[in-house]
Write an enzyme that holds these catalytic residues in place. Structure first.
Site, PDB file in Angstrom:
ATOM      1  N   ASP A  34      48.175  44.834  45.184  1.00 34.34           N
ATOM      2  CA  ASP A  34      47.633  45.208  43.876  1.00 34.34           C
ATOM      3  C   ASP A  34      47.977  44.114  42.868  1.00 34.34           C
ATOM      4  O   ASP A  34      48.986  44.166  42.184  1.00 34.34           O
ATOM      5  CB  ASP A  34      48.212  46.559  43.440  1.00 34.34           C
ATOM      6  CG  ASP A  34      47.530  47.104  42.195  1.00 34.34           C
ATOM      7  OD1 ASP A  34      46.622  46.424  41.672  1.00 34.34           O
ATOM      8  OD2 ASP A  34      47.898  48.195  41.734  1.00 34.34           O
ATOM      9  N   TRP A  35      47.120  43.107  42.809  1.00 37.27           N
ATOM     10  CA  TRP A  35      47.285  41.972  41.891  1.00 37.27           C
ATOM     11  C   TRP A  35      46.111  41.993  40.918  1.00 37.27           C
ATOM     12  O   TRP A  35      45.020  41.520  41.239  1.00 37.27           O
ATOM     13  CB  TRP A  35      47.286  40.648  42.656  1.00 37.27           C
ATOM     14  CG  TRP A  35      48.492  40.428  43.526  1.00 37.27           C
ATOM     15  CD1 TRP A  35      49.571  41.256  43.687  1.00 37.27           C
ATOM     16  CD2 TRP A  35      48.739  39.285  44.356  1.00 37.27           C
ATOM     17  NE1 TRP A  35      50.479  40.712  44.559  1.00 37.27           N
ATOM     18  CE2 TRP A  35      49.994  39.490  44.989  1.00 37.27           C
ATOM     19  CE3 TRP A  35      48.042  38.118  44.623  1.00 37.27           C
ATOM     20  CZ2 TRP A  35      50.551  38.570  45.881  1.00 37.27           C
ATOM     21  CZ3 TRP A  35      48.584  37.199  45.507  1.00 37.27           C
ATOM     22  CH2 TRP A  35      49.830  37.418  46.124  1.00 37.27           C
ATOM     23  N   GLU A  36      46.324  42.513  39.726  1.00 34.81           N
ATOM     24  CA  GLU A  36      45.214  42.743  38.801  1.00 34.81           C
ATOM     25  C   GLU A  36      45.274  41.922  37.523  1.00 34.81           C
ATOM     26  O   GLU A  36      44.417  42.079  36.657  1.00 34.81           O
ATOM     27  CB  GLU A  36      45.162  44.225  38.418  1.00 34.81           C
ATOM     28  CG  GLU A  36      45.007  45.176  39.582  1.00 34.81           C
ATOM     29  CD  GLU A  36      44.953  46.628  39.142  1.00 34.81           C
ATOM     30  OE1 GLU A  36      44.043  46.978  38.373  1.00 34.81           O
ATOM     31  OE2 GLU A  36      45.839  47.410  39.554  1.00 34.81           O
ATOM     32  N   GLU A  37      46.278  41.050  37.377  1.00 38.44           N
ATOM     33  CA  GLU A  37      46.456  40.366  36.095  1.00 38.44           C
ATOM     34  C   GLU A  37      45.386  39.312  35.831  1.00 38.44           C
ATOM     35  O   GLU A  37      45.031  39.072  34.684  1.00 38.44           O
ATOM     36  CB  GLU A  37      47.847  39.732  36.033  1.00 38.44           C
ATOM     37  CG  GLU A  37      48.989  40.730  36.159  1.00 38.44           C
ATOM     38  CD  GLU A  37      48.941  41.792  35.083  1.00 38.44           C
ATOM     39  OE1 GLU A  37      48.693  41.444  33.916  1.00 38.44           O
ATOM     40  OE2 GLU A  37      49.150  42.976  35.416  1.00 38.44           O
TER      41      GLU A  37
END
EC number: 3.2.1.35
Length: 414
Positions: A127-130
Site C-alpha cells: 500500500d504505497w499511495e503517496e
C-alpha cells in the site's frame, strides 16, 4: 432475492471451502472472500468471537492483520519507501531518485524473510499511495514530488538550463519510481514465489463521483486509462491486481454498479498483460458515516465482482471496528446477519457455476458485463440457477468454451 442461509448450509459451505487453510489455490478457485480487518482484539481483549471460518471468510490465524493467509505492507512496513510527511518532512529521501535502492531492497528482503513463511501463498499487498510512478499522475497535493524532483535536478545538474533540468527531473523520477516498484516486486517474488504480490489501488480508474456531474456514466477517465497503459511494466511485474472499489460517500446508489463495473473492467484489461487474478478491495463501512455496507451495497460490490469474474474480494476495515466490546458486537452481528450469509451465497453460487458450466476448471463471468441483473446468486431455497448469461474464464492449463480441454503452455486466463 433473499440470501439468508440456514446454519447447516453455512457449516457445509465452510467445510467444502476449506476455510482457514493456506491458499495456494486462490487464483484457481471461483471466488474467495478474504478478511483484511485488524479484529484480533475482539477475541483477545473483549471475548467476542467472530465466526469468520464458519462464514466462509478467509482470515489469518487469530484474525491478525498480517499473517500467512494474507498480508498488507503499509509505507513504513517494507523497506525504505520515500515520501513526504504532512508537514513536508522528507522520509527516506522524499523522492525515489534520492533513495539508496540497494539499502531499500536489502531491508525489504529481510522483512519479508522474517514475516512470511517460505510456503506463503496468499495475497501480499503493498500500500504505497503517496505518489504515482508516472510524472503526470502527480497532481494536487502530489505536486510536491514534482517540485522536489526539480529541486533535485537543479542540485545534481547545476550547469543545465531550466528546461533541461525539468527534463532530468521528469525522467529521473519516473526511472527511479519504476526501479523501486519493479525491483521490490522481484525481490518479494524471489523470496515468496507462491504469494500474490501487487500494489493496492492499482490500476486506478479516475471515475470518482463529482456532485455536479448529472450525466455520470462510471467510465474511467481517459487520461487514467492512458497512464495505465504506460504502466505495462508494473502489471508485468505483479502477480495479482488489487483495485479499490470503495464506494464514494456521495455517490447515489443508482450509480454504484457502474462505478464498480468500470473499475473492475479496467483491472481486467491490464490484467491481460500477465493473466493476473483480480482481487478487489471492499471497505466494510461507508466513509464519513461509518455505517456498514447495506445488503444492496454488498450486491453492488461483492456481487458485481463475482459476476464479472474477479478472483475474489478483500474486505478491509480499520481498528475502530474492534476498539471496544460494543463495536466488536456490532461487527459480530453484521457478520452473522448480513455479510456472512451473502458472502456464502455468492461463493457457493460461483463454485456451483464453475462446476456446472466450466467443468470446475474456470470461473463464470458475465457474457455482457453491462447486463446489470446477471448475478451469481443461489435461489432463496438454495437451488442453483442455469446461469445462461455467463461464460467461462479458464484457469491456467485449461481451454475451450467450457474449460474442458487440458492445455500446456502460457496461462489462457485466470
Amino acid at each position: 432475492m433473499t440470501t439468508r442461509l440456514g446454519p447447516a448450509l453455512v457449516l457445509g459451505v465452510a467445510l467444502c471451502l476449506g476455510c482457514g487453510q493456506p491458499l495456494p489455490q486462490v487464483p484457481e478457485r471461483p471466488f474467495s472472500v478474504l478478511w483484511n480487518v485488524p479484529s484480533a482484539h475482539c477475541k483477545s481483549r473483549f471475548g467476542v468471537h467472530l465466526p469468520l471460518n464458519a462464514l466462509g471468510i478467509i482470515a489469518n490465524r487469530g484474525q491478525h492483520f498480517h499473517g500467512q493467509n494474507m498480508t498488507i505492507f503499509y509505507k513504513n512496513q517494507l523497506g525504505l519507501y520515500p515520501y513526504f510527511g504532512p508537514k513536508g518532512t522528507a522520509h527516506n529521501g522524499g523522492i525515489p531518485q534520492a533513495l539508496p535502492l540497494d539499502r531499500h531492497l536489502a531491508l525489504a528482503a529481510y522483512q519479508i524473510h522474517h514475516s512470511l513463511r517460505p510456503g506463503f501463498a496468499g495475497p501480499a499487498v503493498l500500500d504505497w499511495e503517496e505518489w504515482c510512478p508516472l510524472w503526470a499522475g502527480n497532481w494536487g497535493r502530489r505536486r510536491a514530488y514534482q517540485a522536489a524532483s526539480w529541486a533535485w535536478a537543479q542540485q545534481v545538474f547545476p550547469d543545465l538550463d531550466p528546461q533541461e533540468q525539468l527534463y532530468k527531473a521528469y525522467t529521473g523520477f519516473e526511472q527511479a519510481a519504476r526501479a523501486l516498484m519493479e525491483d521490490t516486486l522481484r525481490v518479494a517474488q524471489a523470496l515468496r514465489p507462491h504469494g500474490l504480490w501487487g500494489f493496492y489501488h492499482y490500476p486506478a480508474c479516475g471515475n470518482g463521483w463529482h456532485s455536479m456531474a448529472s450525466n455520470y456514466t462510471g467510465r474511467c477517465h481517459a487520461a487514467t486509462l492512458a497512464r495505465n497503459t504506460q504502466l505495462h511494466w508494473l502489471w508485468a511485474a505483479s502477480s495479482a491486481l488489487f483495485p479499490s472499489i470503495y464506494l464514494p460517500p456521495r455517490l447515489p446508489p443508482a450509480h454504484h454498479q457502474a462505478f464498480v463495473r468500470h473499475r473492475l473492467e479496467e483491472a481486467f484489461r491490464v490484467a491481460l498483460v500477465g493473466h493476473l487474478p483480480v482481487l478487489a478491495y471492499v471497505r466494510l463501512t461507508h466513509r464519513r458515516s461509518g455505517r456498514f455496507l447495506s445488503q444492496d451495497d454488498l450486491v453492488q460490490t461483492i456481487g458485481v465482482s463475482a459476476a464479472l469474474g474477479a478472483a475474489g474480494v478483500v474486505l478491509w476495515g480499520d481498528l475502530s471496528l474492534s476498539s471496544s466490546e460494543e463495536e466488536c458486537w456490532h461487527l459480530h452481528d453484521y457478520l452473522v446477519d448480513t455479510l456472512g450469509p451473502y458472502g456464502i451465497n455468492v461463493t457457493r453460487a460461483a463454485m456451483a457455476c464453475s462446476h456446472q458450466r466450466c467443468h470446475g476448471h474456470g470461473r463464470c463471468a458475465r457474457r455482457d458485463p453491462g447486463q446489470m441483473e446477471a448475478f451469481l446468486h443461489l435461489w432463496p431455497d438454495g437451488s442453483l440457477g442455469d446461469w445462461k448469461s455467463f461464460s467461462c474464464h479458464c484457469y491456467w492449463g485449461w481451454a475451450g468454451p467450457t474449460c474442458q480441454e487440458p492445455r500446456l503452455g502460457p496461462k489462457e486466463a485466470v
